[in-house]
Design an enzyme around this catalytic site. Structure first.
Site, PDB file in Angstrom:
ATOM      1  N   ASP A 194     -25.100  35.305  15.737  1.00  0.00           N
ATOM      2  CA  ASP A 194     -24.851  34.373  16.842  1.00  0.00           C
ATOM      3  C   ASP A 194     -23.396  34.373  17.309  1.00  0.00           C
ATOM      4  OD1 ASP A 194     -27.482  33.656  16.390  1.00  0.00           O
ATOM      5  OD2 ASP A 194     -27.088  31.501  16.393  1.00  0.00           O
ATOM      6  N   HIS A 247     -28.151  32.858  24.201  1.00  0.00           N
ATOM      7  CA  HIS A 247     -27.623  31.733  23.416  1.00  0.00           C
ATOM      8  C   HIS A 247     -26.848  30.769  24.318  1.00  0.00           C
ATOM      9  CE1 HIS A 247     -27.033  29.768  19.675  1.00  0.00           C
ATOM     10  NE2 HIS A 247     -25.757  30.087  19.483  1.00  0.00           N
ATOM     11  N   HIS A 262     -22.517  27.427  25.219  1.00  0.00           N
ATOM     12  CA  HIS A 262     -22.805  26.907  23.873  1.00  0.00           C
ATOM     13  C   HIS A 262     -22.747  25.370  23.827  1.00  0.00           C
ATOM     14  CE1 HIS A 262     -22.646  26.692  19.410  1.00  0.00           C
ATOM     15  NE2 HIS A 262     -23.246  27.870  19.477  1.00  0.00           N
ATOM     16  N   HIS A 278     -22.943  34.682  11.895  1.00  0.00           N
ATOM     17  CA  HIS A 278     -22.146  34.611  13.121  1.00  0.00           C
ATOM     18  C   HIS A 278     -21.112  35.734  13.166  1.00  0.00           C
ATOM     19  CE1 HIS A 278     -23.717  30.509  12.619  1.00  0.00           C
ATOM     20  NE2 HIS A 278     -23.560  30.356  13.925  1.00  0.00           N
TER      21      HIS A 278
END
Length: 302
Positions: free
Chosen positions: A125, A176, A180, A270
């Protein structure tokens, strides 16, 4: 045989006795009774001997007798109306916060794969990031692992070359959001802008339309699920979270993953959003261990 005078005298005596019973009837009433007795004359041969009860008729006695105060009628209290039982109110329902996101659009977020196979889905991510993404790509290439990269739009637009490289190496490109945000606090219009803008960019950059979407922080909302479905994307969550974003240490990240992984697990890591050197080091440590344990890595189909 009694003479008329004697009879009259006797009647007067009886009347006087009756008058004692009539007491409160008053003198006027008594005189009327006497005059009535004199006018009646001597009784006939069949007359019953005088008696106090025979002299005064019941109606006369009742009229003359003092009227006792009638007892007050007993008041029967009115029966209090029976209260109508109120229909039970169904508890409100609040909503209970479900452990998983509600089914909207195409369904619930995917939290794990088929547990019958010894497979693991590795998801990365918050990239792309020019410091860490190239190293992660090299590691995945080394071990022949195909992963899913959930990219942030504002990072992807700055590092379009990395986006193309990720896609060229056969990894899944996924949405995504653009900035964010916490999607639960956004209007439907803003949610749509976050998702649609990112999908359009990734499509223009790679030639492929993203088919997977992940809410930042796993904070799903019914609006986000509906909009993502309308944009042709399925929601993917995770089942193993080492919380590498908090930088707890390479050993902690590695131990959490090896402890919690199981067949069908979706692992969260991540490569963007800050210093991810601990995550990169943990990948170098746990990937060969999982491979030696018989796990295979896969990217969920679109």
């Amino acid at each position: 045989m009694l003479s008329d005078r004697q009879i009259t005298s006797r009647r007067l005596l009886l009347v006087a006795a009756g008058m004692s019973l009539l007491g409160m009837a008053g003198c006027g009433r008594a005189e009327e009774v006497v005059r009535a007795a004199r006018a009646a004359g001597p009784p006939g041969p069949d007359a019953v001997p005088d008696s106090p009860s025979a002299t005064a008729s019941p109606s006369a006695a009742q009229s003359a007798a003092p009227t006792a105060a009638a007892p007050a009628a007993a008041v029967t209290p009115s029966a209090a109306p029976t209260p109508t039982a109120a229909a039970p109110t169904a508890p409100a329902s609040a909503a209970p916060t479900p452990a998983r996101a509600p089914a909207v659009g195409d369904g619930r977020p995917v939290y794990e794969l088929n547990a019958e196979r010894r497979v693991v889905a590795l998801t990365i991510d918050d990239g792309p990031d020019p410091r860490h993404t190239p190293t992660v790509l090299a590691l995945l290439e080394q071990y022949g692992i195909r992963a899913t990269f959930f990219l942030i739009g504002e990072n992807a637009v700055e590092h379009a070359g990395l986006v193309r490289e990720i896609a060229a190496r056969g990894h899944h490109i996924a949405n995504h959001t653009w900035t964010h945000p916490d999607l639960r606090s956004l209007s439907e219009g803003r949610v749509r802008d976050e998702l649609e803008r990112t999908s359009d960019l990734l499509h223009r950059t790679t030639g492929k339309v993203p088919t997977w979407f992940r809410a930042p922080g796993g904070d799903w909302s019914s609006t986000a699920l509906r909009v993502s479905a309308e944009l042709g994307m399925r929601p993917m969550a995770w089942s193993v979270d080492p919380r590498d974003w908090a930088r707890p240490g390479t050993g902690v990240i590695t131990d959490r993953i090896l402890k919690d992984v199981r067949p069908g697990a979706i692992v969260l890591n991540h490569d963007g959003g800050g210093d991810r050197s601990q995550t990169v080091a943990a990948l170098k440590a746990y990937l060969p261990v999982l491979i030696d344990s018989g796990y295979h890595f896969t990217a969920p189909p679109g």
